[in-house]
Design a protein around this motif. Structure first.
Motif, PDB file in Angstrom:
ATOM      1  N   VAL A   1      35.826 -27.994 -20.575  1.00  0.00           N
ATOM      2  CA  VAL A   1      36.529 -27.046 -21.440  1.00  0.00           C
ATOM      3  C   VAL A   1      35.576 -25.897 -21.728  1.00  0.00           C
ATOM      4  O   VAL A   1      34.420 -26.124 -22.132  1.00  0.00           O
ATOM      5  N   ASP A   2      36.041 -24.659 -21.518  1.00  0.00           N
ATOM      6  CA  ASP A   2      35.155 -23.522 -21.749  1.00  0.00           C
ATOM      7  C   ASP A   2      35.193 -23.097 -23.216  1.00  0.00           C
ATOM      8  O   ASP A   2      35.891 -23.699 -24.044  1.00  0.00           O
ATOM      9  N   GLU A   3      34.435 -22.062 -23.538  1.00  0.00           N
ATOM     10  CA  GLU A   3      34.290 -21.649 -24.939  1.00  0.00           C
ATOM     11  C   GLU A   3      35.586 -21.114 -25.537  1.00  0.00           C
ATOM     12  O   GLU A   3      35.726 -21.073 -26.762  1.00  0.00           O
ATOM     13  N   GLU A   4      36.530 -20.698 -24.706  1.00  0.00           N
ATOM     14  CA  GLU A   4      37.811 -20.206 -25.209  1.00  0.00           C
ATOM     15  C   GLU A   4      38.873 -21.299 -25.262  1.00  0.00           C
ATOM     16  O   GLU A   4      40.028 -21.022 -25.593  1.00  0.00           O
ATOM     17  N   GLY A   5      38.486 -22.530 -24.928  1.00  0.00           N
ATOM     18  CA  GLY A   5      39.414 -23.642 -25.016  1.00  0.00           C
ATOM     19  C   GLY A   5      40.248 -23.877 -23.775  1.00  0.00           C
ATOM     20  O   GLY A   5      41.177 -24.689 -23.801  1.00  0.00           O
ATOM     21  N   PHE A   6      39.917 -23.206 -22.662  1.00  0.00           N
ATOM     22  CA  PHE A   6      40.658 -23.413 -21.426  1.00  0.00           C
ATOM     23  C   PHE A   6      40.070 -24.606 -20.673  1.00  0.00           C
ATOM     24  O   PHE A   6      38.847 -24.766 -20.584  1.00  0.00           O
ATOM     25  N   LEU A   7      40.957 -25.414 -20.122  1.00  0.00           N
ATOM     26  CA  LEU A   7      40.560 -26.606 -19.380  1.00  0.00           C
ATOM     27  C   LEU A   7      40.412 -26.274 -17.899  1.00  0.00           C
ATOM     28  O   LEU A   7      41.305 -25.662 -17.300  1.00  0.00           O
ATOM     29  N   HIS A   8      39.307 -26.690 -17.314  1.00  0.00           N
ATOM     30  CA  HIS A   8      39.032 -26.465 -15.897  1.00  0.00           C
ATOM     31  C   HIS A   8      38.918 -27.812 -15.201  1.00  0.00           C
ATOM     32  O   HIS A   8      38.204 -28.705 -15.681  1.00  0.00           O
ATOM     33  N   LEU A   9      39.591 -27.977 -14.071  1.00  0.00           N
ATOM     34  CA  LEU A   9      39.510 -29.206 -13.293  1.00  0.00           C
ATOM     35  C   LEU A   9      38.460 -29.059 -12.208  1.00  0.00           C
ATOM     36  O   LEU A   9      38.352 -28.016 -11.565  1.00  0.00           O
ATOM     37  N   VAL A  10      37.722 -30.123 -11.988  1.00  0.00           N
ATOM     38  CA  VAL A  10      36.691 -30.135 -10.956  1.00  0.00           C
ATOM     39  C   VAL A  10      37.060 -31.091  -9.830  1.00  0.00           C
ATOM     40  O   VAL A  10      36.787 -30.846  -8.666  1.00  0.00           O
ATOM     41  N   GLY A  11      37.689 -32.193 -10.139  1.00  0.00           N
ATOM     42  CA  GLY A  11      38.080 -33.167  -9.125  1.00  0.00           C
ATOM     43  C   GLY A  11      38.577 -34.421  -9.802  1.00  0.00           C
ATOM     44  O   GLY A  11      38.741 -34.481 -11.019  1.00  0.00           O
ATOM     45  N   ARG A  12      38.867 -35.428  -8.999  1.00  0.00           N
ATOM     46  CA  ARG A  12      39.305 -36.710  -9.532  1.00  0.00           C
ATOM     47  C   ARG A  12      38.186 -37.727  -9.384  1.00  0.00           C
ATOM     48  O   ARG A  12      37.573 -37.842  -8.316  1.00  0.00           O
ATOM     49  N   SER A  13      37.951 -38.475 -10.448  1.00  0.00           N
ATOM     50  CA  SER A  13      36.896 -39.483 -10.379  1.00  0.00           C
ATOM     51  C   SER A  13      37.241 -40.563  -9.363  1.00  0.00           C
ATOM     52  O   SER A  13      36.365 -41.239  -8.842  1.00  0.00           O
ATOM     53  N   ARG A  14      38.540 -40.743  -9.060  1.00  0.00           N
ATOM     54  CA  ARG A  14      38.927 -41.757  -8.076  1.00  0.00           C
ATOM     55  C   ARG A  14      39.193 -41.149  -6.704  1.00  0.00           C
ATOM     56  O   ARG A  14      39.376 -41.872  -5.737  1.00  0.00           O
ATOM     57  N   ASP A  15      39.271 -39.818  -6.609  1.00  0.00           N
ATOM     58  CA  ASP A  15      39.474 -39.168  -5.314  1.00  0.00           C
ATOM     59  C   ASP A  15      38.103 -38.915  -4.709  1.00  0.00           C
ATOM     60  O   ASP A  15      37.656 -37.788  -4.543  1.00  0.00           O
ATOM     61  N   VAL A  16      37.428 -40.025  -4.419  1.00  0.00           N
ATOM     62  CA  VAL A  16      36.041 -39.941  -3.983  1.00  0.00           C
ATOM     63  C   VAL A  16      35.895 -40.499  -2.578  1.00  0.00           C
ATOM     64  O   VAL A  16      36.681 -41.329  -2.131  1.00  0.00           O
ATOM     65  N   ILE A  17      34.887 -40.010  -1.891  1.00  0.00           N
ATOM     66  CA  ILE A  17      34.551 -40.468  -0.558  1.00  0.00           C
ATOM     67  C   ILE A  17      33.072 -40.872  -0.605  1.00  0.00           C
ATOM     68  O   ILE A  17      32.228 -40.073  -1.032  1.00  0.00           O
ATOM     69  N   MET A  18      32.782 -42.091  -0.202  1.00  0.00           N
ATOM     70  CA  MET A  18      31.411 -42.599  -0.270  1.00  0.00           C
ATOM     71  C   MET A  18      30.717 -42.339   1.068  1.00  0.00           C
ATOM     72  O   MET A  18      30.933 -43.054   2.050  1.00  0.00           O
ATOM     73  N   VAL A  19      29.910 -41.295   1.101  1.00  0.00           N
ATOM     74  CA  VAL A  19      29.194 -40.894   2.316  1.00  0.00           C
ATOM     75  C   VAL A  19      27.730 -41.298   2.169  1.00  0.00           C
ATOM     76  O   VAL A  19      27.029 -40.788   1.282  1.00  0.00           O
ATOM     77  N   ASN A  20      27.286 -42.220   3.015  1.00  0.00           N
ATOM     78  CA  ASN A  20      25.905 -42.716   2.911  1.00  0.00           C
ATOM     79  C   ASN A  20      25.586 -43.185   1.493  1.00  0.00           C
ATOM     80  O   ASN A  20      24.514 -42.908   0.948  1.00  0.00           O
ATOM     81  N   ALA A  21      26.582 -43.882   0.890  1.00  0.00           N
ATOM     82  CA  ALA A  21      26.459 -44.419  -0.471  1.00  0.00           C
ATOM     83  C   ALA A  21      26.383 -43.335  -1.537  1.00  0.00           C
ATOM     84  O   ALA A  21      26.094 -43.624  -2.699  1.00  0.00           O
TER      85      ALA A  21
ATOM     86  N   LEU B   1      43.659 -41.480 -23.612  1.00  0.00           N
ATOM     87  CA  LEU B   1      43.970 -41.780 -22.223  1.00  0.00           C
ATOM     88  C   LEU B   1      42.855 -41.282 -21.323  1.00  0.00           C
ATOM     89  O   LEU B   1      42.486 -40.105 -21.365  1.00  0.00           O
ATOM     90  N   ARG B   2      42.324 -42.167 -20.508  1.00  0.00           N
ATOM     91  CA  ARG B   2      41.375 -41.762 -19.462  1.00  0.00           C
ATOM     92  C   ARG B   2      42.191 -41.204 -18.300  1.00  0.00           C
ATOM     93  O   ARG B   2      42.930 -41.937 -17.640  1.00  0.00           O
ATOM     94  N   THR B   3      42.047 -39.934 -18.015  1.00  0.00           N
ATOM     95  CA  THR B   3      42.840 -39.330 -16.945  1.00  0.00           C
ATOM     96  C   THR B   3      42.273 -39.599 -15.566  1.00  0.00           C
ATOM     97  O   THR B   3      42.973 -39.452 -14.568  1.00  0.00           O
ATOM     98  N   ARG B   4      41.010 -39.963 -15.481  1.00  0.00           N
ATOM     99  CA  ARG B   4      40.284 -40.091 -14.215  1.00  0.00           C
ATOM    100  C   ARG B   4      40.103 -38.743 -13.525  1.00  0.00           C
ATOM    101  O   ARG B   4      39.660 -38.682 -12.381  1.00  0.00           O
ATOM    102  N   ASP B   5      40.431 -37.668 -14.209  1.00  0.00           N
ATOM    103  CA  ASP B   5      40.161 -36.331 -13.696  1.00  0.00           C
ATOM    104  C   ASP B   5      38.838 -35.840 -14.265  1.00  0.00           C
ATOM    105  O   ASP B   5      38.487 -36.135 -15.411  1.00  0.00           O
ATOM    106  N   LEU B   6      38.133 -35.078 -13.465  1.00  0.00           N
ATOM    107  CA  LEU B   6      36.866 -34.497 -13.887  1.00  0.00           C
ATOM    108  C   LEU B   6      37.068 -33.020 -14.209  1.00  0.00           C
ATOM    109  O   LEU B   6      37.800 -32.318 -13.514  1.00  0.00           O
ATOM    110  N   GLY B   7      36.431 -32.554 -15.256  1.00  0.00           N
ATOM    111  CA  GLY B   7      36.572 -31.156 -15.620  1.00  0.00           C
ATOM    112  C   GLY B   7      35.740 -30.802 -16.829  1.00  0.00           C
ATOM    113  O   GLY B   7      34.898 -31.584 -17.288  1.00  0.00           O
TER     114      GLY B   7
END
Length: 494
Positions: free
Chosen positions: A377-397, A369-375
């Motif tokens: 996985v660290d060396e201990e196996g913990f998942l970190h979220l960075v943002g959503r690939s679709r929650d984007v704002i196009m500023v000056n392209a 499943l493509r979650t469309r979430d960006l993130g």
């Protein structure tokens, strides 16, 4: 063991235990099982059975839950209908292969040719003595659960009986230590919201399968968090981030006793490490954080022990049987610690979007499943979220992600909550607009906030406007309603 066998077996094993408290009523596990049996017979008499679609539009009650389980025992495709759908969305949902609509009087039945069944009338019918037999088939769709509908039309995520038979929450035989600990902590579980929600049903399961009691609070005019916790001596529940913030604000001024809590699962939207730490400081080591999607259920979980060990900047480790891979734009897996799109493989993923093969092909790839979430996985196996690939704002392209801006703003000591949305702009195509809830007794300053964003993320991410609001509006899903923030006339612009 095919779903819903595990629940039915659990009810048979301890018929004297209390399954539900609903106001002044206590419904035993044996009574619940009998209710399921009677409703299964009534639904079968109405022509429902394997492969047939039944939409359920009810309030939260023991009878409504019994109706869901009765339909599942028959092998129906259960279409959960959330409250608050406008007419067009309701018609869209009811058009997804529904053969009958089950209602309880909490809302008017829509006009149309669809047969409408009354829950009260089904329960009042003469008992034909039909035994409760599970006739579900593994590859039939067991449930359609719906995305929030932010694009205008909710997408129906099809979950098969086979998937529910492998689901982390509904199958005690596959419970890991975290799921088992939740079940033990959900002895008195606060149940609210809607049974049409996958999250609500997902976390109700450990309560009932673990021998706990689901408490449905009566409305006394006060927020259920924290007042229902004190009134009913609640030990566990789920809570959205906006509700958690509201509860913490109330607890600052009102010494409500929430000491009975043993597990509180925060879910629905991201929460900053600082706010998570504030929740732990006030509530104790009872706070969990869950990460999931309607298409995949709960994927990963952060436990109180994880938070105590310094992992509050992550969303935890995946459940047993869940595989996470982080991939680049060319669908290649990236190295540990590198950011990319999060892909998930698990035995309880949806089989697809109902009636939307193109959307399904774009979202499910090679069993992932493509979650469309960006993130990452660290060396201990913990998942970190960075943002959503679709929650984007196009500023000056240029692509700007809302999530990182929110985290930077929320990290300022003058800010309690932060939300970012994009809106059309004649100069830049789109512009970033931020909304902040101030910390108690603090006054955020625009210069300090914009300087912080610029230093962390660069000029393109600096908000065009920053507006101070007293609270964030919440959508029917329980998540922050960014569209309402953009449309609201109130607030004080910095």
């Amino acid at each position: 063991m095919l779903f819903p066998h595990p629940l039915l077996d659990a009810l048979r094993d301890s018929p004297g235990g209390v399954a539900f408290e609903h106001g002044s009523r206590a419904v035993s596990r044996g009574e619940l099982l009998e209710m399921i049996r009677r409703l299964a017979g009534a639904l079968a008499a109405a022509g429902l059975g394997p492969g047939r679609g039944v939409a359920i539009r009810t309030a939260v009650s023991p009878e409504a839950f019994a109706a869901h389980m009765a339909a599942h025992a028959l092998g129906c495709r259960v279409v959960g209908v959330r409250p608050g759908y406008p007419a067009a969305q309701l018609a869209h949902v009811l058009g997804m292969g529904v053969d009958a609509l089950l209602v309880d009087g909490s809302s008017a039945a829509p006009e149309g040719p669809l047969p409408v069944l009354s829950l009260a009338e089904l329960l009042a019918r003469a008992d034909d003595g039909r035994p409760l037999t599970v006739t579900a088939r593994p590859d039939d769709v067991a449930a359609l659960t719906f995305t929030s509908g932010s694009t205008g039309r909710p997408k129906g995520c099809a979950i098969t009986y086979r998937a529910l038979s492998e689901h982390w929450a509904w199958q005690p035989r596959v419970w890991g230590p975290v799921a088992a600990a939740l079940a033990e902590s959900f002895g008195r579980y606060l149940l609210f919201g809607t049974l049409a929600s996958m999250v609500v049903m997902e976390f109700l399961a450990p309560c009932l399968l673990g021998g706990g009691t689901a408490v449905i609070p009566e409305d006394d005019g006060r927020p259920i968090f924290p007042y229902a916790i004190e009134r009913h001596r609640i030990t566990g529940s789920i809570i959205t981030v906006p509700r958690l913030y509201q509860m913490l604000r109330l607890l600052k001024d009102d010494p409500v006793d929430v000491g009975s809590l043993r597990a509180l699962m925060v879910s629905g939207s991201p929460i900053s490490p600082s706010r998570l730490a504030a929740a732990v400081e006030r509530l104790g080591p009872v706070v969990y954080q869950g990460y999931g999607q309607t298409e995949a259920g709960n994927i990963a979980m952060l436990t109180p022990a994880d938070i105590a060990r310094g992992h509050a900047d992550s969303v935890g480790r995946p459940h047993p049987g869940v595989e996470i891979s982080v991939r680049d734009e060319d669908d290649r897996e990236v190295a540990t610690g590198r950011t990319g799109e999060i892909h998930v493989r698990s035995p309880y993923l949806m089989s697809g979007y109902w009636g939307q093969p193109a959307e399904t092909r774009d979202t499910l790839r090679d069993g992932r499943l493509r979650t469309r979430d960006l993130g990452y996985v660290d060396e201990e196996g913990f998942l970190h979220l960075v943002g959503r690939s679709r929650d984007v704002i196009m500023v000056n392209a240029m692509v700007v992600y809302a999530g990182p801006i929110e985290r930077v703003l929320a990290g300022h000591p003058d800010v309690d909550e932060a939300y970012v949305a994009g809106a059309p702009d004649e100069l830049t195509g789109e512009a970033v607009h931020a909304f902040v809830v101030p910390a108690a007794g603090r006054t955020p300053g625009r210069d300090a906030l914009t300087a912080l964003v610029r230093a962390e993320l660069g000029d393109d991410s600096v908000p065009r406007t920053i507006t101070v609001v007293p609270a964030v509006p919440v959508a029917a899903s329980g998540k922050p309603d960014k569209r309402a923030l953009l449309d609201r006339p109130g607030g004080r612009m910095l």
